[in-house]
Design an enzyme around this catalytic site. Structure first.
Site, PDB file in Angstrom:
ATOM      1  N   ASP A   1      23.847  37.255 -25.128  1.00  0.00           N
ATOM      2  CA  ASP A   1      24.501  38.049 -26.133  1.00  0.00           C
ATOM      3  C   ASP A   1      23.557  39.043 -26.845  1.00  0.00           C
ATOM      4  O   ASP A   1      22.363  38.855 -26.441  1.00  0.00           O
ATOM      5  CB  ASP A   1      24.870  37.043 -27.337  1.00  0.00           C
ATOM      6  CG  ASP A   1      26.437  36.191 -26.932  1.00  0.00           C
ATOM      7  OD1 ASP A   1      26.870  36.863 -25.959  1.00  0.00           O
ATOM      8  OD2 ASP A   1      26.421  35.230 -27.478  1.00  0.00           O
TER       9      ASP A   1
ATOM     10  N   ALA B   1       0.644  -1.039   0.132  1.00  0.00           N
ATOM     11  CA  ALA B   1       0.058   0.096   0.266  1.00  0.00           C
ATOM     12  C   ALA B   1       1.074   1.197   0.194  1.00  0.00           C
ATOM     13  O   ALA B   1       0.391   2.282  -0.430  1.00  0.00           O
ATOM     14  CB  ALA B   1      -0.918  -0.036   1.321  1.00  0.00           C
TER      15      ALA B   1
END
Length: 944
Positions: free
Chosen positions: A360, A314
């Site tokens: 850039d 479980a």
């Protein structure tokens, strides 16, 4: 004479042997000891390269220039690996023990056998799902990798072409420039200050000069007139002839040795593995506790042991590995659709916590389509009409600047490529540097035929551009003498000028004229133009030194060109700001040019000037001063910087704990790309070296794709946490009723292990997979980045698991005890065949399934109301939840399934009660989200 051997000539002048031979031990030994002319003869080629027919024949003879796929496991190994996952190992062991328990029982309990088979089926099904996802993800990654161009420039029949690297064949004449990756083993026949980085082969990253002269025999890697596949050109230019391709290269030999190296796990995989160990340990500990509690109560050993195994099952989230694979694969595919190719899973993780982007300018923020708009000489500006690379337009009053444009055009390695599509769907493009392409276009607009000019003044040598001196020089034979053509940054070039020639008049460069040129350069830069200065010098011989060619120059004038910002970048920059991401422009351009572009795209918003730091200023700073500078919250631009400066700034940000993404396109950007948390290379305009160093490649070179990738990266991490909450919250709902029944003295379990496995398969895996495909929340970019050290199981995640799981647990536990208590039957009289008990455990299972359906809707968002997102906006999740409810109904009503699960039919009133209780997690979570939104609004109001 054409060779007939199946192997191409090699550097040592012998024949190439089989695929296992290296380029030094087998292929033709003589070529490195020959002069360039004899090398061409030995390789049966010429300075014009191979003809198309020769290239086709050699491609058939030698095969494609590519290495066999490496690092990919065989299909059967991928499948078997699914059974070595920790959760799978735990379940396989549990199944084996259960089979053993069934064999020891007397009489045999068919329920125990059913449990053992069910556990084994779960393992097999989960392995099948995991294998399918891994196999699909690997094929997707291969397909995406193929989208990144791997090209090289070659001469075929005297024509310069850009071809896929896999089409290289022995005898091809390859053109090499700084930033290129070497795609095959080649012998240099022409070298202009060319240097390569042989680190992939030798481990030494120092640049090593190359020559076209003959060298003595020795180790292949010591041959200074050869370049090898996998290395990269860091400076200079040249031409080389291919002598080995594919597996016959030196890199091919090393590649085969490295292909079998084990893959390193990413931090996310390590976190999941750590979590799996903790969960498995907790499951075993609680299972042992249940066994210890039930055994003294008088139950026999085997049933107690089987019960403990059920409790352990479980607690194991069987669907987690498959769900994790799906979420990552979906994220990578979504990023690819937004032009971001993720090469490493680490990048997916880091994207969600990016705090600084060092970007850039050219090509990333701008369109990388340079267009000359102004030519300046002698105090006069000559506007240029037309945009793009099509030579349509004119230079106003071109006669005074024709010599300037002739010199600038000769000092270029780029080539204009006209459209070949007769229907006009293609455009003019540039093969090579875009700045040089703009110079070629403006020369054509001034009615200059550069083909004629190059024939009249053929190039004899070249000093390539580098980031230190910021100049490029070519030397041409100009009649009986020679001429150096120079272009570069105005500041650097003006320092080397002693004369000026404007409008045909030549004289000394006075201080007044020098100041006028500087002011004109600044004026053009302030308009956002990139400015180049152009000069020349007369020489006596064809082989001057670099200092001789670049000193005593005659200034001809300035060229200003515009690279317009990408239209989508402004919104992307604004989105990053809202997300708490700082954007720093890093450019080699003039500060005025950088500021102009930064203002256009929104990196600079304040009316006052931003903080502009140049490379020269960085050189004067120690680390403490730099750290203090970066700590300031002001808008920051870094201009006139070198790759070393970029690397240093990235390191400084990381010292402050920032998660840094860096963009780059050149070979000299590779160190910063590797060192950054996320290296982002340009896929269209970037060099092979930059793409190899990066962890993410932008296929469209746009900054907007970075912002989109950050958004999707955050969504991937959020989705992983969503299905963690979903998977583990219902485990509480399964465990608490069992614990409550045990300590309350109820003799049977409120939910059996077989029922739990049915929930895990029917109501766990498919909804969790659908959650992994959940699109980003609308406000995901309005939140600050997650902390670098934040774990998957953070306090918030654990708290939400306990919150939602606790509500489910209270509801199904209450339903169970209410149903058995209202029957009036004493606890000790209950057996597995009691109808009330069968109805009760059916209600528990149905209650968990229904609450999980509403729980899945709740966890779709962290703070935003799911009603605003739309209950129907994830149809896959609704379908998965509907499948779970339908399966539960079948378990309740079909006699065959009733026999397996020991269930009973529920009446409409039962379903109504369970549906009402199932909505409680959704309602409670909506209240929690409203409280969070209200307090967030209050904090924002107080901050304002």
């Amino acid at each position: 004479m054409m060779r007939t051997s199946a192997d191409p000539p090699g550097p040592d002048g012998g024949k190439g042997g089989d695929a296992g031979a290296t380029s030094g031990s087998g292929p033709l030994r003589a070529v490195r000891a020959l002069v360039p002319g004899d090398v061409l003869a030995a390789l049966d080629t010429s300075r014009r390269g191979l003809s198309a027919a020769q290239a086709r024949a050699r491609l058939e003879q030698y095969g494609a220039n590519e290495l066999p796929p490496g690092g990919h496991r065989a299909v059967w190994r991928q499948l078997m690996a699914q059974f070595t996952d920790l959760f799978a190992v735990v379940l396989i062991a549990a199944s084996g023990i259960t089979f053993l328990a069934y064999g020891l029982e007397d009489p045999h309990d068919v329920g125990t056998l059913e449990l053992a088979v069910a556990i084994l089926c779960v393992v097999i099904l989960n392995a099948a799902i995991g294998f399918a996802q891994e196999y699909s993800a690997e094929r997707t990654a291969q397909a995406l990798e193929a989208m990144v161009p791997h090209t090289c420039r070659v001469l075929r029949g005297g024509e310069r072409l850009e071809l896929p690297a896999r089409e290289l064949v022995p005898g091809d004449m390859v053109m090499l420039e700084a930033g290129d990756a070497v795609s095959a083993d080649c012998r240099m026949v022409e070298a202009h200050e060319l240097a390569v980085n042989n680190a992939p082969l030798t481990g030494e990253s120092n640049a090593v000069g190359r020559t076209s002269d003959p060298v003595a025999a020795g180790s292949p890697l010591d041959a200074r007139n050869c370049v090898f596949m996998g290395t990269d050109v860091v400076a200079g230019s040249g031409r080389a002839v291919v002598f080995a391709t594919g597996e016959r290269t030196e890199f091919g030999r090393i590649y085969r040795l490295a292909a079998a190296a084990p893959r390193q796990k990413t931090p996310l995989q390590l976190q999941v593995a750590s979590m799996a160990r903790r969960v498995a340990g907790a499951a075993l500990a609680i299972g042992a506790l249940m066994f210890a509690v039930r055994l003294p109560a008088g139950e026999s050993v085997v049933p107690s042991f089987v019960f403990a195994l059920g409790v352990m099952v479980a607690l194991v989230p069987e669907g987690l590995p498959a769900t994790l694979s799906v979420s990552l694969a979906i994220g990578v595919r979504r990023m690819a659709r937004r032009h971001a190719l993720i090469k490493q899973l680490l990048a997916v993780e880091a994207l969600g916590s990016t705090t600084v982007v060092c970007t850039d300018k050219t090509g990333t923020l701008t369109q990388a389509e340079m267009t000359v708009t102004q030519v300046w000489a002698g105090g006069t500006s000559h506007p240029v009409s037309g945009v793009g690379y099509a030579p349509d337009g004119r230079v106003a009053d071109a006669a005074p600047v024709r010599e300037l444009l002739r010199v600038a055009g000769l000092c270029c390695n780029a080539r204009l490529v006209p459209p070949t599509d007769p229907e006009g769907r293609e455009h003019w493009r540039v093969l090579g540097d875009t700045t040089e392409g703009a110079l070629l276009v403006v020369a054509a607009k001034a009615a200059l035929d550069l083909g004629v000019e190059e024939t009249a003044a053929p190039r004899v040598t070249e000093f390539p551009f580098d980031s230190t001196r910021k100049l490029m020089t070519t030397v041409h034979k100009n009649g009986p003498r020679y001429q150096a053509c120079v272009k570069g940054a105005p500041v650097e070039l003006l320092e080397r000028c002693t004369e000026v020639e404007w409008d045909g008049r030549r004289g000394p460069l006075t201080e007044r004229e020098r100041v006028a040129a500087v002011r004109a350069s600044d004026a053009l830069a302030s308009q956002g133009l990139r400015v180049l200065a152009v000069a020349r010098r007369e020489l006596d011989g064809p082989r001057p030194t670099q200092d001789e060619a670049e000193s005593g120059l005659t200034l001809l004038g300035l060229v200003g060109m515009l690279d317009p910002p990408r239209p989508e970048v402004t919104d992307a920059v604004a989105g990053c700001r809202r997300a708490g991401i700082r954007i720093v422009m890093v450019t080699g351009d003039h500060p005025l040019t950088g500021e102009a572009v930064a203002r256009r795209v929104g990196i600079v918003r304040q009316p006052e000037p931003p903080l502009v730091v140049t490379g020269a200023q960085l050189d004067t700073m120690d680390d403490e001063t730099l750290d203090a500078l970066l700590t300031e919250p002001s808008e920051l631009l870094l201009c006139r910087v070198s790759p070393e400066h970029k690397m240093r700034v990235v390191t400084a940000f990381q010292r402050r704990g920032e998660v840094v993404a860096v963009t780059g396109d050149g070979a000299n950007d590779a160190p910063a790309l590797k060192h950054a948390d996320i290296g982002v290379a340009m896929g269209a305009s970037g060099t092979d070296v930059a793409r190899e160093a990066a962890s993410m490649v932008l296929l469209d070179d746009s900054f907007a794709s970075i912002a989109a990738a950050v958004r999707l990266g955050r969504a991937v991490y959020q989705n992983i946490r969503k299905f963690l909450v979903y998977l583990f919250s219902h485990n509480i709902g399964e465990l608490v009723p069992i614990l409550a029944a045990t300590f309350a003295g109820f003799p049977l379990v409120p939910i059996s292990a077989v029922q739990i496995l049915a929930i895990d398969l029917g109501s766990d895996v498919l909804p969790a997979l659908a959650l992994g495909a959940e699109p980003p929340e609308p406000d995901v970019m309005n939140r600050p980045p997650r902390a670098r050290r934040e774990r998957l199981f953070s306090t918030a995640v654990v708290g939400r698991i306990l919150f939602l799981g606790g509500i489910q647990a209270l509801c199904v536990t209450g339903v169970f005890f209410w149903h058995v208590g209202s029957s009036g039957i004493p606890f000790d009289d209950f057996t597995e065949d009691t109808l009330v008990y069968q109805e009760a455990i059916t209600m528990v299972q149905a209650g968990i399934v229904l609450s999980q359906f509403f729980n899945a809707l709740a966890v779709r968002t962290d703070r935003q109301s799911v009603l605003k997102v739309g209950l129907l906006s994830n149809p896959a999740l609704l379908a998965a939840g509907g499948f779970g409810v339908a399966l539960m109904a079948a378990i309740s009503y079909l006699p065959a399934l009733q026999a397996v699960f020991n269930t009973a039919p529920l009446d409409p009133a039962d379903w109504a009660v369970l549906t009402g209780l199932g909505t409680l997690p959704l309602i409670a979570d909506e209240v929690r989200k409203a409280w969070l939104r209200r307090h967030a609004d209050q904090r924002e109001g107080a901050a304002r």
